[in-house]
Design an enzyme around this catalytic site. Structure first.
Site, mmCIF file in Angstrom:
data_model
loop_
_atom_site.group_PDB
_atom_site.id
_atom_site.type_symbol
_atom_site.label_atom_id
_atom_site.label_comp_id
_atom_site.label_asym_id
_atom_site.label_seq_id
_atom_site.Cartn_x
_atom_site.Cartn_y
_atom_site.Cartn_z
ATOM 1 N N ASP A 290 -21.186 -47.677 11.769
ATOM 2 C CA ASP A 290 -21.808 -48.682 10.794
ATOM 3 C C ASP A 290 -23.383 -48.828 11.154
ATOM 4 O O ASP A 290 -23.724 -47.946 12.128
ATOM 5 C CB ASP A 290 -21.278 -50.147 10.991
HETATM 6 C C1 GLC Z 1 -23.736 -53.223 6.878
HETATM 7 C C2 GLC Z 1 -22.396 -53.681 6.804
HETATM 8 C C3 GLC Z 1 -21.421 -52.523 6.104
HETATM 9 C C4 GLC Z 1 -22.143 -51.919 5.147
HETATM 10 C C5 GLC Z 1 -23.091 -50.985 5.898
HETATM 11 C C6 GLC Z 1 -24.027 -50.042 4.952
HETATM 12 O O1 GLC Z 1 -24.112 -53.467 8.324
HETATM 13 O O2 GLC Z 1 -21.722 -53.886 8.146
HETATM 14 O O3 GLC Z 1 -20.135 -53.346 5.706
HETATM 15 O O4 GLC Z 1 -21.058 -50.777 4.501
HETATM 16 O O5 GLC Z 1 -24.156 -51.756 6.709
HETATM 17 O O6 GLC Z 1 -24.881 -51.147 4.225
#
Ligand code: GLC
Length: 729
Positions: A290
């Site tokens: 993430d």
């Molecule tokens: C964010 C979220 C995740 C998302 C990712 C890309 O921090 O935790 O759910 O898909 O970054 O935007």
């Protein structure tokens, strides 16, 4: 993963390609950067808003294999579909000029429709889709979302969230399908199957991504990205099964938990990411970190002694791709680690093979494939109608004393409250912008709750309130206007948010909303309370004093029309709660509570229980029976019951089948949802239903952490009825 066509051919292609790749090209495939890395503030006004030099630096010189996120800065906002198609064409053209022509895979958060493509069909958020208890609608949401992201040139959607929502304070509760394992598994699997079809390389299909693996949704203090303390039995009973369902449904990618469980950050957890995910769940796709979470092993968690050590820990734990996202640090550090041997080439080859396999299966190497036309693939009338139906079925009628609802079309209604006249409060985060709170960017042709009521009304509908969620509301004016109307529709709840920006200190409503409610109730006019927002708030004192309560959560862009349909009776509500609605701030007990939470002060006593939802008609279930009073270990049980519409209006009813394992070596929930069916019945119509319970349904995680079934007594429950059977060796 579904049997994508020609797996052997893909395997051979991956092996051949891998053998030709340099270390730099391999590590580039494991690197994902944010769109801003290939754009500049100046380029933002270009069409497409890419900076060619930066795009070439990333894709050609650094071999970057993936790009993510909304393209328009500031605050990442949605782009027109034509702009998206130019962006993805520019990226594809650049990757075609790399030595091996490996395509970039673009990832986007299209979590309730193509959220970052202007004018897309934006569905109810997951918590509201779960309230429909309608897997067919979830399948259709997946189909339509895939069609619209692919029409934007985007092949990869960071959805669905398979975390389960058992901590109502958590600001991402609404991104989950609620507190129940079975409901989350069924709704998530249906979404994946709709989104991917049998072959996610098809021009109107796209890849999904199970997130956030695993245990992210249960922070002990309710705040986003804070520690969860989840024992192995709870992990295996509640948090792993929805991901298992997602893997079995064929999702080819998994995003990792940004927080920590039992002191181990998700991105450093070898047991979760490799031993369990690969060894037990049999996941064959690739994992993606993430946002910036590999760096955070050093900068935040103090687990790694350096940025390089953070990269080593994450890659060796089982993270295949890094969402870096703002620079090439991961790329540089992993090359160093490979050259020093601290990360073996075998591990890099393993990660790159997984990534390339998915790219082949997604059809990305077939660069001469036409992107489907916008016409007929984007925001089509049938998609909008499907969304309207999803919104209708997501709305929960929680209280309807004296049948105060539905209202007559000529009723004089005063509409007030912070969520009465905004679109953002029905859509939540990940809508046009990351936080979903820029009301000025919302489509002008979609009505708010107030606008939809006024459009439908044959009487007088008046709005007294502000222009934004925080605008003060003139209570004196509300009270005065109440005197000129028959009813007050009081719309309370939350402004849009996601992630840490949605953290709160209490589930109580803010005092201004409580003051407004008390003033409205004091007028003596009948009040319908409408709640909108991502999580339950404590409304007990208000709900106890009003005859009507509607729980809307986040019904999406058609929410206004759907709520008006229900208020005026043009649609008979059939939504049911996918979470327990707490009576008090510290009354956080899920419905599948343990027997010791059944007594006296400990008893499960929410304001509205899981599965609660009323209709304008009435239903009755009867004749609950099991086909055998005794079964052998390993056999199925068939459960039969009939459901009847005992009222005067057509309606839909979801029949919920619960199971209780009467005595076991580990305490078992008083009841657990094991099956459900939603049926539409005419007045007086009765329908027999049958359900099959499998050995898996009867199983639980035993003392030794293995899934087992124990012989003994079991009970099934539907409505007010109970039937028993026993399992023998
Ligand atoms: C964010 C979220 C995740 C998302 C990712 C890309 O921090 O935790 O759910 O898909 O970054 O935007």
């Amino acid at each position: 993963m579904t049997a994508q066509a020609g797996n052997e051919a893909v395997e051979a292609s991956v092996k051949q390609l891998l053998s030709e790749m340099t270390l730099e090209e391999k590590v580039g495939q494991m690197t994902q950067v944010d769109f801003s890395v290939v754009s500049t503030p100046e380029a933002q006004n270009a069409e497409p808003p890419v900076d060619r030099a930066r795009l070439e630096e990333a894709v050609i010189n650094r071999h970057v294999g993936s790009i993510l996120n909304a393209p328009l800065s500031p605050n990442n906002r949605a782009a027109p579909i034509e702009t998206w198609r130019k962006i993805t064409a520019a990226i594809q053209e650049t990757s075609s000029r790399t030595r091996l022509k490996i395509p970039v895979i673009y990832g986007i958060d299209a979590i309730h429709g193509a959220t970052y493509t202007q004018g897309a069909v934006l569905f109810p958020q997951a918590i509201s889709m779960a309230a429909t208890f309608n897997p067919e609608l979830s399948f259709k949401e997946g189909e339509i979302t895939a069609r619209e992201v692919r029409a934007s040139g985007l092949p990869w959607n960071f959805a669905p969230v398979m975390d389960i929502g058992r901590q109502p304070l958590w600001p991402r509760l609404w991104e989950t399908y609620g507190e129940d394992v079975h409901l989350s598994s069924v709704m998530g699997a249906a979404y994946i199957k709709g989104h991917q079809g049998d072959d996610f390389s098809a021009p109107d299909k796209a890849l999904t991504c199970l997130k956030h693996y695993v245990g992210y949704s249960f922070p002990i203090n309710g705040k986003d990205r804070t520690p969860a303390w989840i024992g192995e039995r709870m992990l295996r009973e509640y948090f792993l099964p929805p991901f298992e369902a997602g893997v079995q449904a064929g999702s080819p990618t998994i995003m990792v938990n940004s927080a920590e469980v039992d002191g181990i950050p998700g991105h450093a957890n070898y047991q979760y990411l490799t031993t369990i995910l690969r060894g037990e769940l049999g996941f064959k796709g690739f994992t993606v970190s993430d946002w910036e979470d590999i760096k955070r092993l050093y900068t935040r968690d103090r687990l790694a002694a350096s940025p390089k050590e953070a990269v080593r820990i994450a890659v060796m734990a089982g993270v295949d791709m890094s969402m870096v996202p703002f620079d090439f640090s991961f790329y540089d550090l992993l090359i160093e680690l490979a050259r020093s041997g601290e990360v073996p080439m075998s591990r890099i080859d393993e990660a790159v093979s997984r990534i390339l396999t998915v790219k082949f299966q997604a059809g990305l190497f077939d660069t001469d494939r036409p992107v489907p036309p916008v016409e007929g693939h984007f925001a089509t009338p049938d998609a909008v109608e499907t969304n309207r139906q999803a919104a209708r079925e997501s709305i929960i009628l929680a209280k309807n004393d004296h049948h105060i609802l539905p209202l007559k079309k000529d009723a004089r209604i005063l509409v007030t409250g912070p969520t009465a006249n905004l679109l953002s409060v029905m859509n939540g985060g990940w809508t046009i912008t990351w936080q979903g709170d820029n009301e000025s960017l919302y489509p002008q042709d979609k009505p708010t709750v107030f606008e939809a009521l006024r459009k439908k009304s044959a009487g007088k509908v008046t709005y007294v309130g502000g222009q934004s969620f925080a605008d003060p509301i003139d209570i004196d004016k509300v009270v005065a206007e109440a005197g000129n109307h028959d009813y007050v529709l009081l719309a309370l709840g939350e402004k849009p948010y996601t992630e840490t920006l949605g953290n709160i200190e209490s589930l109580m409503l803010d005092q201004t909303q409580i003051d407004l409610a008390n003033a409205v109730i004091a007028t003596g006019k009948p009040v319908i309370l409408l709640m909108l927002g991502g999580r339950p708030r404590i409304i007990t004192a208000i709900a106890d004093k009003v005859p009507g309560v509607i729980l809307g959560f986040l019904p999406g862009m058609e929410g206004g029309e759907a709520i008006a349909d229900i208020v005026y009776g043009d649609y008979n509500p059939d939504g049911k709660l996918p979470i327990s609605y707490p009576r008090n701030t510290n009354d956080i007990v899920p419905y599948d509570h343990k027997p010791m939470e059944s007594y006296d002060g400990n008893a499960y006593k929410p304001l509205y229980p899981f599965g609660h939802g009323m209709s304008y008609t009435t239903f009755e279930t009867r004749g609950l029976s099991v086909d055998k009073a005794q079964i052998k270990m390993g056999e199925n049980v068939t459960v039969r019951v009939s459901v009847k519409n005992t009222g005067a209006q057509k309606g839909k009813e979801t029949v919920l089948l619960y199971l209780n394992d009467v005595a076991a070596s580990v305490t078992r929930p008083a009841r657990q949802l094991k099956a459900f069916k939603k049926v539409e019945l005419e007045p007086g119509q009765e329908q027999p239903l049958s359900f099959t319970l499998t050995p898996r349904d009867l199983s639980f995680i035993g003392i030794d952490m293995k899934r087992i079934i124990e012989p003994g007594e079991f009970k099934v429950m539907v409505g007010q009825e109970t039937a028993g059977f026993s399992v023998t060796e």
